[in-house]
Design an enzyme around this catalytic site. Structure first.
Site, short mmCIF file in Angstrom:
data_model
loop_
_atom_site.label_atom_id
_atom_site.label_comp_id
_atom_site.label_asym_id
_atom_site.label_seq_id
_atom_site.Cartn_x
_atom_site.Cartn_y
_atom_site.Cartn_z
N TYR A 59 0.59 45.43 21.61
CA TYR A 59 -0.05 45.48 23.05
C TYR A 59 0.31 46.79 24.00
O TYR A 59 -0.33 47.28 24.71
CB TYR A 59 0.63 44.09 23.73
CG TYR A 59 0.42 43.94 25.16
CD1 TYR A 59 -0.94 44.12 25.49
CD2 TYR A 59 1.53 44.08 26.02
CE1 TYR A 59 -1.20 43.77 26.98
CE2 TYR A 59 1.22 44.14 27.46
CZ TYR A 59 -0.28 43.99 27.79
OH TYR A 59 -0.38 43.86 29.24
N ARG A 87 -5.49 52.43 27.20
CA ARG A 87 -6.19 51.84 28.24
C ARG A 87 -5.78 52.71 29.63
O ARG A 87 -6.96 53.32 30.21
CB ARG A 87 -5.91 50.39 28.53
CG ARG A 87 -6.73 49.75 29.91
CD ARG A 87 -6.53 48.47 29.89
NE ARG A 87 -5.20 47.85 29.98
CZ ARG A 87 -4.67 46.77 30.14
NH1 ARG A 87 -5.62 45.81 30.19
NH2 ARG A 87 -3.57 46.19 30.20
N TYR A 101 4.81 47.68 36.61
CA TYR A 101 6.14 47.16 35.51
C TYR A 101 7.08 47.98 35.61
O TYR A 101 6.69 49.27 35.14
CB TYR A 101 5.46 46.47 34.59
CG TYR A 101 4.82 45.05 34.57
CD1 TYR A 101 4.88 44.34 35.71
CD2 TYR A 101 4.02 44.66 33.41
CE1 TYR A 101 4.38 43.09 35.72
CE2 TYR A 101 3.57 43.39 33.52
CZ TYR A 101 3.51 42.43 34.69
OH TYR A 101 2.91 41.39 34.85
N ARG A 128 -4.62 41.26 39.96
CA ARG A 128 -4.29 39.92 39.59
C ARG A 128 -5.49 39.02 39.78
O ARG A 128 -5.47 38.02 39.41
CB ARG A 128 -3.20 39.36 40.54
CG ARG A 128 -1.76 40.21 40.22
CD ARG A 128 -1.37 39.90 38.85
NE ARG A 128 0.03 40.52 38.77
CZ ARG A 128 0.73 40.47 37.73
NH1 ARG A 128 0.26 39.96 36.36
NH2 ARG A 128 1.93 41.07 37.46
N GLU A 157 -1.24 30.97 28.81
CA GLU A 157 -1.73 31.91 29.86
C GLU A 157 -3.24 31.31 30.47
O GLU A 157 -3.97 30.61 29.61
CB GLU A 157 -2.08 33.20 29.54
CG GLU A 157 -2.73 34.26 30.16
CD GLU A 157 -2.36 35.82 29.78
OE1 GLU A 157 -1.58 36.23 29.15
OE2 GLU A 157 -3.76 36.26 29.81
C1 3EB Z 1 1.25 39.48 32.75
O1 3EB Z 1 0.99 38.93 34.07
C2 3EB Z 1 0.61 38.78 31.63
O2 3EB Z 1 -2.82 43.48 30.00
O3 3EB Z 1 -4.74 43.20 30.72
C3 3EB Z 1 -2.41 39.32 31.95
C4 3EB Z 1 -3.51 39.57 32.33
C5 3EB Z 1 -1.35 39.97 31.17
C6 3EB Z 1 -4.09 40.76 31.78
C7 3EB Z 1 -3.57 43.03 30.45
C8 3EB Z 1 -1.96 41.34 30.58
C9 3EB Z 1 -3.08 41.54 30.84
O4 3EB Z 1 1.44 40.70 32.64
C10 3EB Z 1 -0.01 39.36 30.63
#
Ligand code: 3EB
Length: 312
Positions: free
Chosen positions: A134, A141, A193, A206, A306
């Site tokens: 990942y 990406r 992050y 989001r 999720e």
């Molecule tokens: C998160 O909130 C959980 O890498 O495209 C959620 C939605 C998550 C999209 C992405 C990852 C992705 O980090 C994981």
């Protein structure tokens, strides 16, 4: 008008309708078929034959440009690209190339605004530390977005999950007009992050709001039990569901300019023995929301569930 529904009719029959933008059969295979049909390797949790169907109120045209299968209306383009088993052994470069190909086809076709991405990969949690698949996907990406000049404020909503088959698929919805992307004030922006989650942060928003033919929609990214940047309630399914839905409710309240309401859930459950409890929990609290339950690996190994949403 854009709608999202779940249908037991055969995929080929659904695809023969002129108003169908995309059919996503919830099956184990992940391979290119024909434009508009996107077998993505994400299985329905009880092996039921269910297709996700995205329908519009215009006639759709479909075709292929380079490696990308597409279907489109005057306002909207859906594009899908697959990676082979071999491509997945060099996931970082393969992701960068695939994203660059998708973004350039979108730009040339006149749909320069990707607003919703789905990313389905094999062995998403395989590899230790920065070598986790990942995390390498995230680097590829981000490199593609940066290379093509997309800044974090333009990163679309997304989901990224692991399936249990070979090959990968990325598919995207993009628009001719500009969408509006939102973050969640209770979560650190994904693209910010801290370093502990990998060399490159995940490039997504989001939630994304968009109006098509005067109708407003809200797309909510795959959402999980994360507060700030930390996974919370590790090991507890019901509490992860509670935190996840609290995050989604926060977006509905604060990232929802047109006051849209929940229409569908696509739910990803890591462990088969958690499916029924997840269903019970959500059906009790959200009886009016049409939901589909799938088995998939979440991109952090401590996340059990999720949920993504389409709101109209
Ligand atoms: C998160 O909130 C959980 O890498 O495209 C959620 C939605 C998550 C999209 C992405 C990852 C992705 O980090 C994981």
């Amino acid at each position: 008008m854009l709608s999202h529904s779940f249908s037991p009719s055969p995929a080929i029959e659904l695809l023969s309708r002129k108003d169908v933008l995309a059919v996503i059969p919830l099956v184990k295979n992940c391979e290119p078929f024909e434009a508009g049909l996107i077998p993505a390797g994400i299985e329905e949790a009880n092996a039921q034959e269910i297709n996700e169907v995205w329908t519009v109120t215009e006639e759709v045209s479909r075709g292929k440009t380079g490696e990308c299968n597409w279907s489109k209306t005057s306002e909207l383009m859906c594009l899908a690209i697959w990676l082979s088993k071999n491509d997945c052994t060099t996931i970082e470069a393969a992701t960068k190339n695939a994203y660059a190909a998708m973004l350039s086809v979108l730009m040339e076709a006149g749909y320069p605004h990707p607003f919703r991405f789905w990313n389905y990969l094999p062995g998403i949690n395989a590899g230790q530390g920065d070598e986790e698949l990942y995390k390498k996907f995230c680097t590829g990406r981000l490199q593609a977005f940066e290379h093509l000049g997309y800044t974090p404020d333009t990163f679309p909503s997304a989901s990224a999950l692991g399936h249990h088959t070979e090959g990968a698929v990325f598919y995207v919805f993009a628009s001719a007009t500009k969408p509006v992307h939102f973050n969640n004030q209770n979560q650190v922006n994904a693209y910010e992050y801290p370093r502990q989650y990998g060399i490159s942060s995940p490039s997504f928003a989001r939630a994304t709001a968009l109006t098509l033919q005067q109708s407003p929609y809200l797309f909510i990214s795959g959402t999980a039990s994360i507060i700030g940047h930390k996974t919370v309630e590790a090991g507890n399914l019901e509490r992860q569901l509670h935190v996840t839905m609290t995050n989604i409710e926060h977006l509905l309240e604060h990232a929802n300019p047109d006051n849209r309401t929940l229409s569908t859930f696509k739910v990803y459950v890591r462990h088969p023995h958690h499916v029924q409890r997840t269903k019970d929990w959500l059906e009790q609290r959200y009886p009016g929301v049409d939901a589909v339950y799938t088995l998939a690996d979440i991109c952090r190994s401590d996340l059990l569930v999720e949920i993504e949403c389409f709101c109209r």
